[in-house]
Scaffold this motif. Sequence first.
Motif, PDB file in Angstrom:
ATOM      1  N   HIS A  79      -6.362   6.987   2.989  1.00 23.23           N
ATOM      2  CA  HIS A  79      -6.873   8.356   3.077  1.00 23.23           C
ATOM      3  C   HIS A  79      -6.056   9.189   4.068  1.00 23.23           C
ATOM      4  N   CYS A  80      -5.598   8.573   5.132  1.00 19.62           N
ATOM      5  CA  CYS A  80      -4.739   9.292   6.084  1.00 19.62           C
ATOM      6  C   CYS A  80      -3.444   9.724   5.404  1.00 19.62           C
ATOM      7  N   ILE A  81      -2.825   8.815   4.669  1.00 17.58           N
ATOM      8  CA  ILE A  81      -1.569   9.132   3.978  1.00 17.58           C
ATOM      9  C   ILE A  81      -1.813  10.250   2.964  1.00 17.58           C
ATOM     10  N   GLU A  82      -2.853  10.129   2.177  1.00 15.30           N
ATOM     11  CA  GLU A  82      -3.157  11.151   1.172  1.00 15.30           C
ATOM     12  C   GLU A  82      -3.413  12.518   1.802  1.00 15.30           C
ATOM     13  N   SER A  83      -3.902  12.541   3.019  1.00 19.01           N
ATOM     14  CA  SER A  83      -4.249  13.813   3.665  1.00 19.01           C
ATOM     15  C   SER A  83      -3.037  14.704   3.899  1.00 19.01           C
ATOM     16  N   CYS A  84      -1.825  14.155   3.859  1.00 21.33           N
ATOM     17  CA  CYS A  84      -0.634  14.982   4.069  1.00 21.33           C
ATOM     18  C   CYS A  84      -0.532  16.069   3.004  1.00 21.33           C
ATOM     19  N   LYS A 104       7.609  10.097  -4.594  1.00 27.48           N
ATOM     20  CA  LYS A 104       8.755   9.477  -3.923  1.00 27.48           C
ATOM     21  C   LYS A 104       8.325   8.844  -2.599  1.00 27.48           C
ATOM     22  N   LEU A 105       7.470   9.542  -1.868  1.00 24.60           N
ATOM     23  CA  LEU A 105       6.932   8.992  -0.617  1.00 24.60           C
ATOM     24  C   LEU A 105       6.196   7.679  -0.890  1.00 24.60           C
ATOM     25  N   ILE A 106       5.341   7.678  -1.894  1.00 27.06           N
ATOM     26  CA  ILE A 106       4.579   6.474  -2.230  1.00 27.06           C
ATOM     27  C   ILE A 106       5.521   5.317  -2.565  1.00 27.06           C
ATOM     28  N   LEU A 107       6.585   5.600  -3.294  1.00 30.22           N
ATOM     29  CA  LEU A 107       7.509   4.542  -3.697  1.00 30.22           C
ATOM     30  C   LEU A 107       8.248   3.913  -2.515  1.00 30.22           C
ATOM     31  N   GLU A 108       8.207   4.573  -1.361  1.00 27.31           N
ATOM     32  CA  GLU A 108       8.807   4.025  -0.144  1.00 27.31           C
ATOM     33  C   GLU A 108       7.866   3.060   0.579  1.00 27.31           C
ATOM     34  N   CYS A 109       6.652   2.900   0.065  1.00 31.58           N
ATOM     35  CA  CYS A 109       5.650   2.056   0.719  1.00 31.58           C
ATOM     36  C   CYS A 109       6.115   0.600   0.770  1.00 31.58           C
ATOM     37  N   ASN A 110       5.904  -0.027   1.907  1.00 26.26           N
ATOM     38  CA  ASN A 110       6.290  -1.417   2.111  1.00 26.26           C
ATOM     39  C   ASN A 110       5.341  -2.397   1.429  1.00 26.26           C
ATOM     40  N   SER A 111       4.174  -1.948   1.040  1.00 24.57           N
ATOM     41  CA  SER A 111       3.114  -2.819   0.518  1.00 24.57           C
ATOM     42  C   SER A 111       2.871  -2.541  -0.969  1.00 24.57           C
ATOM     43  N   ASP A 112       3.077  -3.546  -1.801  1.00 27.63           N
ATOM     44  CA  ASP A 112       2.795  -3.381  -3.230  1.00 27.63           C
ATOM     45  C   ASP A 112       1.330  -3.047  -3.458  1.00 27.63           C
ATOM     46  N   MET A 114      -0.787  -1.395  -1.496  1.00 26.62           N
ATOM     47  CA  MET A 114      -1.047  -0.001  -1.149  1.00 26.62           C
ATOM     48  C   MET A 114      -0.310   0.951  -2.095  1.00 26.62           C
ATOM     49  N   LYS A 115       0.909   0.606  -2.465  1.00 28.13           N
ATOM     50  CA  LYS A 115       1.671   1.432  -3.397  1.00 28.13           C
ATOM     51  C   LYS A 115       0.903   1.567  -4.712  1.00 28.13           C
ATOM     52  N   ASP A 116       0.402   0.456  -5.229  1.00 27.96           N
ATOM     53  CA  ASP A 116      -0.355   0.491  -6.487  1.00 27.96           C
ATOM     54  C   ASP A 116      -1.616   1.349  -6.356  1.00 27.96           C
ATOM     55  N   LEU A 117      -2.326   1.210  -5.235  1.00 24.89           N
ATOM     56  CA  LEU A 117      -3.531   2.021  -5.016  1.00 24.89           C
ATOM     57  C   LEU A 117      -3.192   3.508  -4.960  1.00 24.89           C
ATOM     58  N   LEU A 118      -2.182   3.857  -4.198  1.00 21.28           N
ATOM     59  CA  LEU A 118      -1.795   5.259  -4.051  1.00 21.28           C
ATOM     60  C   LEU A 118      -1.325   5.855  -5.387  1.00 21.28           C
ATOM     61  N   LEU A 119      -0.520   5.091  -6.134  1.00 15.01           N
ATOM     62  CA  LEU A 119      -0.038   5.588  -7.431  1.00 15.01           C
ATOM     63  C   LEU A 119      -1.174   5.760  -8.431  1.00 15.01           C
ATOM     64  N   SER A 120      -2.087   4.808  -8.468  1.00 14.13           N
ATOM     65  CA  SER A 120      -3.196   4.923  -9.421  1.00 14.13           C
ATOM     66  C   SER A 120      -4.097   6.107  -9.064  1.00 14.13           C
ATOM     67  N   ARG A 121      -4.302   6.346  -7.772  1.00 12.16           N
ATOM     68  CA  ARG A 121      -5.120   7.490  -7.355  1.00 12.16           C
ATOM     69  C   ARG A 121      -4.394   8.808  -7.663  1.00 12.16           C
ATOM     70  N   LEU A 122      -3.080   8.838  -7.489  1.00 14.56           N
ATOM     71  CA  LEU A 122      -2.312  10.036  -7.833  1.00 14.56           C
ATOM     72  C   LEU A 122      -2.415  10.295  -9.336  1.00 14.56           C
ATOM     73  N   ASP A 123      -2.198   9.264 -10.132  1.00 11.58           N
ATOM     74  CA  ASP A 123      -2.283   9.427 -11.597  1.00 11.58           C
ATOM     75  C   ASP A 123      -3.669   9.906 -12.024  1.00 11.58           C
ATOM     76  N   ALA A 124      -4.701   9.357 -11.410  1.00 13.64           N
ATOM     77  CA  ALA A 124      -6.065   9.765 -11.747  1.00 13.64           C
ATOM     78  C   ALA A 124      -6.295  11.233 -11.379  1.00 13.64           C
ATOM     79  N   THR A 125      -5.813  11.648 -10.243  1.00 11.27           N
ATOM     80  CA  THR A 125      -5.979  13.036  -9.814  1.00 11.27           C
ATOM     81  C   THR A 125      -5.228  13.983 -10.752  1.00 11.27           C
TER      82      THR A 125
END
Length: 130
Positions: A79-84, A104-112, A114-125
Amino acid sequence: MIQEAVSKIQKLGIPPNGFEDVKFPGDNEFPSDETLDLWEEYETAVVSIHTPVTWEEAEILIKCCPVDHMAGIEWSLLHCIESCLENVENGWLESPEEIARYKKLILECNSDMMKDLLLSRLDATISIHP
């Protein structure tokens, strides 16, 4: 200026694995005191972050994500990352450039994880707000 809590996370780096499978104290698999202290420091820093974070802070946080579940603290960091995105003028959903920049920011994530969670939430939005 970068928040002290974000700088603390940057200094701590990626939290140690194994939180999700924590056993009971005394079990062989139970984390060491040092690991427990690191998790606590990480959690304290994450919950101290004021949102929305700046883009620069999001760039730091995206590289220090947990690679394993941490009893929900991974969601607080997410949620902190998304708040940007709250700092984007005129709404980021109306800007293909801002969506691409965030992806592009999400794709730089070190954690698969977290990356998957962030991408799925972006796609849903995006699918909700075409």
